[in-house]
Design a protein around this motif. Sequence first.
Motif, PDB file in Angstrom:
ATOM      1  N   ALA A 381      39.408   4.525  -9.839  1.00 58.45           N
ATOM      2  CA  ALA A 381      41.038   4.349  -9.582  1.00 58.45           C
ATOM      3  C   ALA A 381      41.384   4.308  -8.240  1.00 58.45           C
ATOM      4  O   ALA A 381      42.596   4.264  -7.895  1.00 58.45           O
ATOM      5  CB  ALA A 381      41.537   5.321 -10.482  1.00 58.45           C
ATOM      6  N   TRP A 386      44.400  -0.280  -9.849  1.00 53.59           N
ATOM      7  CA  TRP A 386      44.895   1.131 -10.055  1.00 53.59           C
ATOM      8  C   TRP A 386      45.884   1.438  -9.299  1.00 53.59           C
ATOM      9  O   TRP A 386      46.386   2.504  -9.132  1.00 53.59           O
ATOM     10  CB  TRP A 386      43.781   2.105 -10.235  1.00 53.59           C
ATOM     11  CG  TRP A 386      42.987   1.966 -11.544  1.00 53.59           C
ATOM     12  CD1 TRP A 386      41.973   1.591 -11.789  1.00 53.59           C
ATOM     13  CD2 TRP A 386      43.214   2.686 -12.702  1.00 53.59           C
ATOM     14  NE1 TRP A 386      41.546   1.767 -13.039  1.00 53.59           N
ATOM     15  CE2 TRP A 386      42.104   2.514 -13.705  1.00 53.59           C
ATOM     16  CE3 TRP A 386      44.297   3.597 -13.107  1.00 53.59           C
ATOM     17  CZ2 TRP A 386      42.204   2.832 -14.918  1.00 53.59           C
ATOM     18  CZ3 TRP A 386      44.398   3.998 -14.605  1.00 53.59           C
ATOM     19  CH2 TRP A 386      43.200   3.880 -15.465  1.00 53.59           C
ATOM     20  N   PRO A 389      49.321   4.164  -9.467  1.00 53.51           N
ATOM     21  CA  PRO A 389      49.274   4.560 -10.681  1.00 53.51           C
ATOM     22  C   PRO A 389      50.676   4.623 -11.520  1.00 53.51           C
ATOM     23  O   PRO A 389      51.544   4.901 -10.882  1.00 53.51           O
ATOM     24  CB  PRO A 389      48.697   5.790 -10.502  1.00 53.51           C
ATOM     25  CG  PRO A 389      48.878   6.361  -9.194  1.00 53.51           C
ATOM     26  CD  PRO A 389      49.085   5.111  -8.440  1.00 53.51           C
ATOM     27  N   GLY A 390      50.405   4.394 -12.939  1.00 54.48           N
ATOM     28  CA  GLY A 390      51.576   4.399 -13.559  1.00 54.48           C
ATOM     29  C   GLY A 390      51.309   5.389 -14.920  1.00 54.48           C
ATOM     30  O   GLY A 390      50.424   6.391 -14.808  1.00 54.48           O
ATOM     31  N   THR A 394      49.578   3.423 -20.871  1.00 52.85           N
ATOM     32  CA  THR A 394      49.878   1.915 -20.877  1.00 52.85           C
ATOM     33  C   THR A 394      48.833   1.203 -19.699  1.00 52.85           C
ATOM     34  O   THR A 394      48.671   0.060 -19.842  1.00 52.85           O
ATOM     35  CB  THR A 394      51.350   1.680 -19.963  1.00 52.85           C
ATOM     36  OG1 THR A 394      52.188   2.521 -20.571  1.00 52.85           O
ATOM     37  CG2 THR A 394      51.702   0.436 -20.016  1.00 52.85           C
ATOM     38  N   HIS A 395      48.324   2.173 -18.673  1.00 50.06           N
ATOM     39  CA  HIS A 395      47.295   1.364 -17.899  1.00 50.06           C
ATOM     40  C   HIS A 395      46.216   0.983 -18.454  1.00 50.06           C
ATOM     41  O   HIS A 395      45.410  -0.078 -17.983  1.00 50.06           O
ATOM     42  CB  HIS A 395      47.362   2.011 -16.564  1.00 50.06           C
ATOM     43  CG  HIS A 395      47.140   1.346 -15.593  1.00 50.06           C
ATOM     44  ND1 HIS A 395      47.569   1.492 -14.093  1.00 50.06           N
ATOM     45  CD2 HIS A 395      45.729   0.548 -15.315  1.00 50.06           C
ATOM     46  CE1 HIS A 395      46.827   0.894 -13.158  1.00 50.06           C
ATOM     47  NE2 HIS A 395      45.915   0.234 -13.833  1.00 50.06           N
ATOM     48  N   TRP A 398      47.099  -2.018 -21.184  1.00 51.37           N
ATOM     49  CA  TRP A 398      47.567  -3.350 -20.589  1.00 51.37           C
ATOM     50  C   TRP A 398      47.022  -3.600 -19.241  1.00 51.37           C
ATOM     51  O   TRP A 398      47.114  -4.725 -18.692  1.00 51.37           O
ATOM     52  CB  TRP A 398      49.087  -3.315 -20.748  1.00 51.37           C
ATOM     53  CG  TRP A 398      49.618  -3.193 -22.111  1.00 51.37           C
ATOM     54  CD1 TRP A 398      50.281  -2.061 -22.684  1.00 51.37           C
ATOM     55  CD2 TRP A 398      49.616  -4.147 -23.067  1.00 51.37           C
ATOM     56  NE1 TRP A 398      50.564  -2.217 -23.886  1.00 51.37           N
ATOM     57  CE2 TRP A 398      50.112  -3.646 -24.248  1.00 51.37           C
ATOM     58  CE3 TRP A 398      49.111  -5.343 -23.147  1.00 51.37           C
ATOM     59  CZ2 TRP A 398      50.491  -4.193 -25.517  1.00 51.37           C
ATOM     60  CZ3 TRP A 398      49.187  -6.057 -24.310  1.00 51.37           C
ATOM     61  CH2 TRP A 398      49.994  -5.448 -25.378  1.00 51.37           C
ATOM     62  N   GLY A 399      46.554  -2.668 -18.655  1.00 51.44           N
ATOM     63  CA  GLY A 399      46.109  -3.042 -17.109  1.00 51.44           C
ATOM     64  C   GLY A 399      44.636  -3.697 -16.798  1.00 51.44           C
ATOM     65  O   GLY A 399      44.297  -3.876 -15.810  1.00 51.44           O
ATOM     66  N   PRO A 401      41.467  -2.404 -17.202  1.00 48.41           N
ATOM     67  CA  PRO A 401      40.752  -1.830 -16.158  1.00 48.41           C
ATOM     68  C   PRO A 401      39.261  -1.664 -16.547  1.00 48.41           C
ATOM     69  O   PRO A 401      38.487  -1.000 -15.807  1.00 48.41           O
ATOM     70  CB  PRO A 401      41.340  -0.456 -15.959  1.00 48.41           C
ATOM     71  CG  PRO A 401      41.902  -0.242 -17.607  1.00 48.41           C
ATOM     72  CD  PRO A 401      42.057  -1.427 -18.035  1.00 48.41           C
TER      73      PRO A 401
END
Length: 478
Positions: A381, A386, A389-390, A394-395, A398-399, A401
């Motif tokens: 991360a 990343w 960071p949120g 959600t990350h 939808w991120g 990764p």
Amino acid sequence: MTAAELLVAGGTVVTMAEDRRVVTDATIAVANGRIVALGADDDVRAHHPAQAEIDARGCVVIPGLVNAHQHSTVDPLIRSIIPDDLDSRQAIFDWAVPLHARVTGDDDELAATLTAVDCLTRGVTTVLDAGTVAHPERVAAAFLRTGIRGRVGGWGWDAPGVPHTLPAAEALARQEDIVRALPADGPVTGWVALVGHDLVSDELFTGAAELAERLGVGVTWHMSPGPGDAESYLRRTGERPLVHLRGLGVLGPRLLLGHAVWLDDAEVEAVLATRTAVASCPAAYLRLRQGYTRAGRHGELVRRGGRVALGCDSHNAADAPDVLRAAALLAGLENDRGTWPIRADEAFALATRRGAEAAGLGGTAGSLEVGKAADLVVLDARGPAWTPPGDLATHLVWGAPTHTVRDVVVDGKVVVRDREVTTVDVHALRHEAARLSAGLLRRAGLRIPHRWPVVAAVPSPPRPPSPPDRKDPRGGTP
């Protein structure tokens, strides 16, 4: 004090425990393939000294992802070859069937090795093979070699006039032989697998359910990815498929149905009432044009407490065994429709805890808790994907990764370290895959249908030498 074999130290741990707790600056201790401690670094080290360590500072540690429906043979050797403008029937009968008729044991083992490596590098630690036509024992060998957790079955069907068909009694005997040939409690175990659809008699469905109950294993088959199965069952039995199967008594918590997209109200109620699980493969439905946006009801099953897992189907349907992408696709499809929306945290649960529960592995995998198997993934991360960071759920959904997978541990063993697979020579695997792929396509009489012309680079002709400079007698150069 209990010695540990491995510490995963200092990460942000997404436990997916019942309370969904996230523990920051946490260290995980692993012994005998299990998590024996999870907590503050000093406390864990004081009670569980270990020689091996993964530094997870600046990283997010998640449970290993569960791929609940993945075909691991043939397709990995011909990935991205079947044209994407074909419907599912053409893709299967014009391409997959001729290839399966020519496959060798070496092909199946190498293809399953490719599948496992592809899964591991995407953070998938458990894969349920959705049915192997010819050589399931070679698939199991491949899974064991790579170190992935797997469930393996040999496809069975008894419809007359279909390649590889067997009478119901012989098909059941083969299923039992496959399950008994594998350890009952190892990382790779047997699984009863029927092709399903309208290629299986009531006798074989009933026998498979009874066999799975007797052997204490799960069972999977395919049903209603498109409208064809409903049409066939209505003609033959006067009932829709899952209503008919409920009447046979073969639905239930041991069954993991592949797809179950085209369901009516009565079939949805049958799935929920019997606690039958469904493996949803959204990328495949989109590529193969199977009508999920018109008929799919997996969001409803999720929101009503049904048992749903995620799958990636095959390398010529979903094209990549990326479970986080499947989570985002299913959530996106349901959110766009708006009737039964799926939040990011719910979608991630399908990829981990709920997926493991649907696959009958809830006591082993799907969350990072003391006593469970040490199946975990370290996501780096510290890069731009990343930053900043949120919300973690959600990350993760939808991120996108997946490309940040750095380390993977399965059953306490490090199988990916610093983005390198530790169990397989990937360079040699790539060369062997190219060789076997060419042979398989040649035997099946198929050629890669390139969309763009492929030409060899042609070197430019040599340039003639420049003439030597000549001095003008009046001075200068002419």
